[in-house]
Design an enzyme around this catalytic site. Structure first.
Site, PDB file in Angstrom:
ATOM      1  N   ARG A  29      41.509  19.065  -4.396  1.00 58.98           N
ATOM      2  CA  ARG A  29      42.933  18.050  -5.666  1.00 58.98           C
ATOM      3  C   ARG A  29      43.657  16.810  -4.116  1.00 58.98           C
ATOM      4  NH1 ARG A  29      47.681  20.465  -8.445  1.00 58.98           N
ATOM      5  NH2 ARG A  29      47.388  21.574  -6.419  1.00 58.98           N
TER       6      ARG A  29
ATOM      7  N   ARG B 178      58.271  29.878 -14.494  1.00 59.46           N
ATOM      8  CA  ARG B 178      56.576  30.952 -14.280  1.00 59.46           C
ATOM      9  C   ARG B 178      57.477  32.665 -13.531  1.00 59.46           C
ATOM     10  NH1 ARG B 178      54.758  26.442 -11.392  1.00 59.46           N
ATOM     11  NH2 ARG B 178      53.079  26.354  -9.910  1.00 59.46           N
TER      12      ARG B 178
ATOM     13  N   ARG C  46      50.358  31.794  -3.493  1.00 55.50           N
ATOM     14  CA  ARG C  46      50.685  30.952  -4.722  1.00 55.50           C
ATOM     15  C   ARG C  46      50.187  31.679  -6.000  1.00 55.50           C
ATOM     16  NH1 ARG C  46      48.877  25.134  -3.845  1.00 55.50           N
ATOM     17  NH2 ARG C  46      48.684  25.281  -6.542  1.00 55.50           N
TER      18      ARG C  46
ATOM     19  N   LYS D 248      46.943  22.731 -15.325  1.00 54.72           N
ATOM     20  CA  LYS D 248      47.699  22.357 -16.076  1.00 54.72           C
ATOM     21  C   LYS D 248      48.168  20.805 -16.188  1.00 54.72           C
ATOM     22  CE  LYS D 248      50.328  25.297 -13.954  1.00 54.72           C
ATOM     23  NZ  LYS D 248      49.237  25.869 -12.948  1.00 54.72           N
TER      24      LYS D 248
ATOM     25  N   ARG E 299      48.142  17.764  -1.534  1.00 54.83           N
ATOM     26  CA  ARG E 299      49.525  17.958  -1.258  1.00 54.83           C
ATOM     27  C   ARG E 299      49.669  19.354  -0.118  1.00 54.83           C
ATOM     28  NH1 ARG E 299      50.549  20.380  -7.556  1.00 54.83           N
ATOM     29  NH2 ARG E 299      51.369  22.066  -6.100  1.00 54.83           N
TER      30      ARG E 299
HETATM   31  P1  AP5 Z   1      45.857  20.778 -11.924  1.00 52.09           P
HETATM   32  O1  AP5 Z   1      45.613  19.921 -13.015  1.00 52.09           O
HETATM   33  O2  AP5 Z   1      46.330  19.919 -11.463  1.00 52.09           O
HETATM   34  O3  AP5 Z   1      45.900  21.918 -12.715  1.00 52.09           O
HETATM   35  P2  AP5 Z   1      47.572  22.899 -12.189  1.00 52.09           P
HETATM   36  O4  AP5 Z   1      46.984  23.601 -12.716  1.00 52.09           O
HETATM   37  O5  AP5 Z   1      48.252  21.597 -12.660  1.00 52.09           O
HETATM   38  O6  AP5 Z   1      47.572  23.171 -10.260  1.00 52.09           O
HETATM   39  P3  AP5 Z   1      49.353  22.805  -9.791  1.00 52.09           P
HETATM   40  O7  AP5 Z   1      48.502  23.454  -8.642  1.00 52.09           O
HETATM   41  O8  AP5 Z   1      49.925  22.348  -9.959  1.00 52.09           O
HETATM   42  O9  AP5 Z   1      49.737  24.202 -10.330  1.00 52.09           O
HETATM   43  P4  AP5 Z   1      50.757  25.521  -9.385  1.00 52.09           P
HETATM   44  O10 AP5 Z   1      51.351  26.096 -11.240  1.00 52.09           O
HETATM   45  O11 AP5 Z   1      50.732  25.830  -8.355  1.00 52.09           O
HETATM   46  O12 AP5 Z   1      51.795  23.800  -9.002  1.00 52.09           O
HETATM   47  P5  AP5 Z   1      52.792  23.194  -9.478  1.00 52.09           P
HETATM   48  O13 AP5 Z   1      53.074  21.659  -8.668  1.00 52.09           O
HETATM   49  O14 AP5 Z   1      53.500  23.430 -11.081  1.00 52.09           O
HETATM   50  O15 AP5 Z   1      43.891  20.900 -11.384  1.00 52.09           O
HETATM   51  C1  AP5 Z   1      43.913  20.573  -9.877  1.00 52.09           C
HETATM   52  C2  AP5 Z   1      42.536  19.842  -9.138  1.00 52.09           C
HETATM   53  O16 AP5 Z   1      41.476  20.044 -10.481  1.00 52.09           O
HETATM   54  C3  AP5 Z   1      42.615  18.400  -9.869  1.00 52.09           C
HETATM   55  O17 AP5 Z   1      42.216  18.511  -8.920  1.00 52.09           O
HETATM   56  C4  AP5 Z   1      41.786  17.691 -11.235  1.00 52.09           C
HETATM   57  O18 AP5 Z   1      41.915  16.805 -11.142  1.00 52.09           O
HETATM   58  C5  AP5 Z   1      41.068  18.954 -11.179  1.00 52.09           C
HETATM   59  N1  AP5 Z   1      40.630  19.502 -12.579  1.00 52.09           N
HETATM   60  C6  AP5 Z   1      41.560  19.338 -13.859  1.00 52.09           C
HETATM   61  N2  AP5 Z   1      40.989  20.183 -14.429  1.00 52.09           N
HETATM   62  C7  AP5 Z   1      39.460  20.555 -14.747  1.00 52.09           C
HETATM   63  C8  AP5 Z   1      38.235  20.634 -14.488  1.00 52.09           C
HETATM   64  N3  AP5 Z   1      38.152  21.177 -16.510  1.00 52.09           N
HETATM   65  N4  AP5 Z   1      36.941  21.045 -14.245  1.00 52.09           N
HETATM   66  C9  AP5 Z   1      37.097  20.150 -13.446  1.00 52.09           C
HETATM   67  N5  AP5 Z   1      38.595  19.433 -11.849  1.00 52.09           N
HETATM   68  C10 AP5 Z   1      38.953  19.982 -12.873  1.00 52.09           C
HETATM   69  O19 AP5 Z   1      54.197  24.653  -8.446  1.00 52.09           O
HETATM   70  C11 AP5 Z   1      53.751  23.310  -7.025  1.00 52.09           C
HETATM   71  C12 AP5 Z   1      55.288  24.806  -6.904  1.00 52.09           C
HETATM   72  O20 AP5 Z   1      56.953  24.531  -6.946  1.00 52.09           O
HETATM   73  C13 AP5 Z   1      55.100  26.555  -7.072  1.00 52.09           C
HETATM   74  O21 AP5 Z   1      54.645  27.048  -5.696  1.00 52.09           O
HETATM   75  C14 AP5 Z   1      56.701  26.739  -6.868  1.00 52.09           C
HETATM   76  O22 AP5 Z   1      57.286  26.989  -5.451  1.00 52.09           O
HETATM   77  C15 AP5 Z   1      57.318  25.722  -7.092  1.00 52.09           C
HETATM   78  N6  AP5 Z   1      57.701  25.376  -8.898  1.00 52.09           N
HETATM   79  C16 AP5 Z   1      57.436  24.732  -9.438  1.00 52.09           C
HETATM   80  N7  AP5 Z   1      57.477  25.550 -10.979  1.00 52.09           N
HETATM   81  C17 AP5 Z   1      58.472  26.248 -10.211  1.00 52.09           C
HETATM   82  C18 AP5 Z   1      59.378  26.887 -10.983  1.00 52.09           C
HETATM   83  N8  AP5 Z   1      59.177  27.027 -12.731  1.00 52.09           N
HETATM   84  N9  AP5 Z   1      59.767  28.315 -10.305  1.00 52.09           N
HETATM   85  C19 AP5 Z   1      59.836  28.093  -9.442  1.00 52.09           C
HETATM   86  N10 AP5 Z   1      58.963  27.804  -8.872  1.00 52.09           N
HETATM   87  C20 AP5 Z   1      58.360  27.082  -9.110  1.00 52.09           C
END
Ligand code: AP5
Length: 210
Positions: free
Chosen positions: A124, A89, A168, A14, A157
């Site tokens: 990552r 979410r 997660r 994402k 991270r």
């Molecule tokens: P990346 O693009 O970083 O993946 P992502 O889907 O963004 O993964 P996240 O782990 O950031 O999602 P998440 O939803 O768990 O975390 P968030 O920060 O939102 O890609 C991952 C890796 O793969 C990278 O190294 C990239 O280079 C690589 N890659 C990408 N595409 C690729 C491809 N096609 N091929 C190969 N490699 C590839 O949330 C973190 C925490 O914050 C949550 O757990 C929660 O505690 C809190 N939080 C955030 N939002 C909320 C909310 N709305 N409500 C409540 N709590 C929240």
């Protein structure tokens, strides 16, 4: 103003796709994960409250996240449109977002196998300062440990540790899959194959958005 919402499991891409959409279309990227990590980094009361939920892979309480998004949406730099990454979410968050008017709305669901998403998370790296996303093999920073964009520290991270990742995924299945169905019912959801290289996945999304 146009609204795009990126859905997908942790590690589905994402944030990476959001960065590319922002680069090519000029839409603002709003990542609640980045907003929360910035709050933690500056030691604010909101950050202190969010920290323990994030570190063990749970969700931060709705009212806190909804308020932070409300403040972000009020900043007045979203004229062209914006891409939400990681929000909504929960169904409560989805209803809060639906109440914010938009010219059009499109939800994009990146479908990736859990095994592939976990492999990506294990490799990552992210910038502590600006949230730029790297990958040890596919997209390393030009200088090890230093962000290409802002010069900040690039590191794994905290919530990419194995136990937090397992949690997660459980939380995603229980709390966020119903939100994806909510957008399916509203007939604004597009499913995109999130497997393959980042460039090939982005090409699918670019066609959809263009
Ligand atoms: P990346 O693009 O970083 O993946 P992502 O889907 O963004 O993964 P996240 O782990 O950031 O999602 P998440 O939803 O768990 O975390 P968030 O920060 O939102 O890609 C991952 C890796 O793969 C990278 O190294 C990239 O280079 C690589 N890659 C990408 N595409 C690729 C491809 N096609 N091929 C190969 N490699 C590839 O949330 C973190 C925490 O914050 C949550 O757990 C929660 O505690 C809190 N939080 C955030 N939002 C909320 C909310 N709305 N409500 C409540 N709590 C929240």
């Amino acid at each position: 103003m146009k609204r795009f919402i990126l859905f997908g499991a942790p590690g589905s891409g994402k944030g990476t796709m959001g960065e590319l959409i922002q680069r090519d279309f000029g839409y603002a990227k709003i990542s609640t994960g980045d907003i929360l990590r910035a709050e933690i980094e500056r030691g604010s009361a909101d950050g202190l409250r969010a920290r323990s939920f994030m570190e063990d892979g749970g969700l931060v309480p709705d009212e806190l996240v909804i308020e932070l998004v409300r403040q972000r949406l009020e900043r007045g730099d979203l004229d062209g449109g914006y891409v939400m990454d990681g929000y909504p979410r929960t169904l409560v968050q989805a209803e809060a977002l639906t109440a914010v008017p938009s010219e059009s709305e499109r939800a994009i669901f990146l479908e990736v196998s859990e095994a592939e998403a976990i492999r990506r998370l294990q490799a990552r790296l992210t910038c502590r300062e600006c949230g730029a996303i790297y990958h040890r093999e596919n997209k390393p920073p030009r200088q090890a440990g230093v962000c290409d964009v802002c010069g900040g520290a690039v590191e794994p991270r905290a919530d990419d540790a194995a136990a937090a990742v397992r949690r997660r995924f459980r939380v995603y299945a229980r709390r966020t899959l119903p939100v994806i169905r909510y957008y399916e019912h509203r007939q604004v959801l597009a499913r995109v194959d999130g497997n393959g290289t980042a460039a090939s996945v982005y090409e699918r999304i670019r066609e959809l958005i263009s």
